[in-house]
Design an enzyme around this catalytic site. Structure first.
Site, PDB file in Angstrom:
ATOM      1  N   TRP B 111      39.641  69.388   8.037  1.00  0.00           N
ATOM      2  CA  TRP B 111      40.148  68.309   8.281  1.00  0.00           C
ATOM      3  C   TRP B 111      40.793  67.613   7.834  1.00  0.00           C
ATOM      4  O   TRP B 111      41.930  66.713   7.395  1.00  0.00           O
ATOM      5  CB  TRP B 111      39.119  67.195   8.569  1.00  0.00           C
ATOM      6  N   ASP B 180      37.455  58.821   6.556  1.00  0.00           N
ATOM      7  CA  ASP B 180      36.583  59.893   7.724  1.00  0.00           C
ATOM      8  C   ASP B 180      35.499  59.747   8.048  1.00  0.00           C
ATOM      9  O   ASP B 180      34.937  60.780   7.370  1.00  0.00           O
ATOM     10  CB  ASP B 180      37.907  60.945   7.694  1.00  0.00           C
ATOM     11  N   LYS B 204      31.669  62.281  18.364  1.00  0.00           N
ATOM     12  CA  LYS B 204      30.124  63.004  17.676  1.00  0.00           C
ATOM     13  C   LYS B 204      28.940  61.723  17.578  1.00  0.00           C
ATOM     14  O   LYS B 204      27.728  62.356  18.495  1.00  0.00           O
ATOM     15  CB  LYS B 204      30.523  63.010  16.023  1.00  0.00           C
TER      16      LYS B 204
END
Lengths: 371, 371
Positions: B111, B180, B204
């Site tokens: 990511w 992030d 999540k």
């Protein structure tokens, strides 16, 4: 098969919200089960990996049912993208309005007005028609329309959620037609050969908010630029990755799948949906046209929406009283949009005809007590 | 108040999905009710106008609870934006990386690698540290790090969902830190004074997919450009319109509100959440470290994730057998990411410690049968 879904639960209101809006009760009942444990997987529908077999099935069924009931030709892709209809209004000019070209926009209400303003940030935009000075109570005629030569595309909104107009014709242009159908998609059959692209946010006729569904013809899609746009604003990436470049809004896609299954089982065709919607809307329009106490915002029968019907009594104070008393008997969310006032009855596919009947009965009673 | 939520329903699996991921069962039970009729309004939570009083309450409570349990200072805004974490990776350089400046990125997994590539489309990007050649089994040390002078910001991902590393320190730079936290937000307290901006997709630790939550310091927000970005990519508009410029993903925000209420009632503080997560993860790491049959992808105890634990047996065929046999006893979604193979146990806040215990018991049994 019935064409008259009924809302029977006594702990539920008739919900006239313009969106997010009423969902079919069988869809909610199924969603309650699937939130806990879907397909016997031991996992709820919001807890599934978007790369796993359960979500594969959800996505595949949603796509297949959407294509089948909508009669979508094979050369149109069905894409899911986040950001609702609003992000589409940026993505369309960023993708399909190259330098040296102009895009035509019909300004027929707040959303098309905003879409035109957004397009002008990214390229040359021409207003092909506008009824803003008349508070959007009608659509521009063809005689009034002013198309560009060789426009990149022509943009219009098929149904105006706030002002209650709805197109029953197509702009007469050779440019690719791009249509925002957020508030009337699947309320009737779609003539796909007229469109290069159709899109809708889900929260009126197809599901919950936070998701857009895009139907786009392959040759039009291929004219989008490569590798320069933000990744999530790139239609080509969305198509290549089958709407799974990143984690999609899996619940919204699941719920849309359930809504489309409901349309299939309850109506069987979009023509049957249209018939039902016309019948529902006629109840209310007949009431409005035959009463000196109420008035509709839109008068031309060819341009009246079957989805959103704004109307007023004879005075703003009575409008407020109307909304408050209606809410007391579970006729909910009847306030007009803040830009127009009065009342608005949104009657999407999932609004049962009993809701329209109950509203008309209340209107008669309120008129007799207050006229 | 207990710090040991238990998953007792017999028709539910222990779901180790990396995301969308397991939700707390009390949250799902409440959502089932509210899908049908929330606050006695007669309308379900997906059917509410996003301008109505019921959604006002949902949003206000979600914001207040998120701020309270997270100890978020008043000079940080909480914003909701669509497009998940992925759209943030475009919006951040488009908003905060002006011409003439460079942004530092730590490449510590897929990511952050993709985020760095996306940033380089919009401005000058410097890789401040990278462990790609080691298959991201560790984080770059400060000695290896190469910061720009006067960087616009420094970007890192606090927890790597695929490779299982997690930061327990901060990059040593004076540049504004942008983090992030998609896969570990609210797994532990956050030292807000270290960050200019934190964001996470919800799927999540906070709710369903299709929604990002952004915590951004006001002075950093104010450096974003005015009126040039696509409307839905404009942090200033999102702040001014209180995350309601367009129709938000109302269900995701509702569900996040329920998850945050659950954290409050079940744990009382993020410090208690952290303690529970460390205890859960230790069960699995102890098993991995004391078995010749299993190996963890990350060995440095200071960099091991409490959220995502990738591991392997001695052979790929045995990994497949492990995953299949585990699924038989409702230990679900244990496949490693396709880029690394093997197994991955994701154990977010909502994974009960009983899940970790059941997994360890199965690992012992599988080892005794297959070593």
């Amino acid at each position: 098969m019935t064409t008259a879904p009924t809302q029977t639960a006594t702990d539920r209101a008739f919900n006239f919200s313009a969106g997010p809006a009423v969902l079919p009760e069988p869809v909610i009942q199924q969603a309650k089960k699937d939130l806990w444990n879907v397909f016997g997987s031991g996992m709820g529908v919001c807890e599934l990996s978007h790369r796993g077999p359960e979500y594969d099935r959800i996505l595949e069924e949603c796509l297949a049912d959407t294509r089948e009931i909508g009669n979508i030709p094979d050369n149109y892709h069905i894409l899911f993208m986040q950001g609702g209809a609003t992000l589409q209004t940026s993505m369309i000019p960023m993708s399909f309005l190259p330098a040296g070209k102009t895009a035509d926009y019909f300004d027929t209400g707040k959303w098309s007005h905003d879409a035109a303003a957004e397009a002008s940030k990214f390229g040359s935009m021409n207003i092909a028609g506008i009824t803003r000075d008349e508070n959007y109570c009608r659509l521009p005629t063809e005689a009034e329309s002013n198309y560009s030569n060789d426009a990149a595309y022509c943009f219009f909104v098929s149904n105006n959620t706030i002002y209650g107009t709805q197109y029953n014709r197509f702009p007469n242009t050779k440019a690719p037609l791009v249509c925002d159908m957020s508030s009337d998609i699947y309320c009737r059959p779609i003539e796909w050969n007229k469109y290069a692209m159709v899109y809708a946010s889900l929260q009126k006729n197809l599901g919950p908010s936070g998701q857009a569904c895009i139907m786009i013809r392959d040759d039009f899609l291929q004219t989008a630029p490569d590798d320069t746009l933000p990744k999530l604003m790139d239609y080509k990436i969305a198509q290549k990755k089958q709407s799974r470049y990143n984690t999609p809004n899996t619940f919204a896609i699941y719920l849309m799948g359930q809504v489309v299954k409901w349309i299939k089982s309850e109506f069987g065709s979009l023509a049957a949906v249209e018939k039902y919607n016309i019948e529902k809307a006629a109840l209310l329009y007949d009431m409005l046209d035959n009463s000196p106490f109420y008035s509709a915002h839109v008068n031309n029968p060819d341009e009246r929406s079957t989805m959103n019907i704004p109307f007023k009594t004879t005075a703003p104070d009575l409008d407020k009283k109307f909304i408050a008393e209606a809410a007391q008997i579970n006729l909910s969310t009847l306030s007009g949009h803040r830009s127009i006032g009065g009342m608005r009855a949104s009657m999407y596919n999932a609004m049962p005809i009993e809701g329209a009947r109950a509203l008309v009965e209340f209107m008669k009673k309120f008129e007799s007590e207050n006229a």
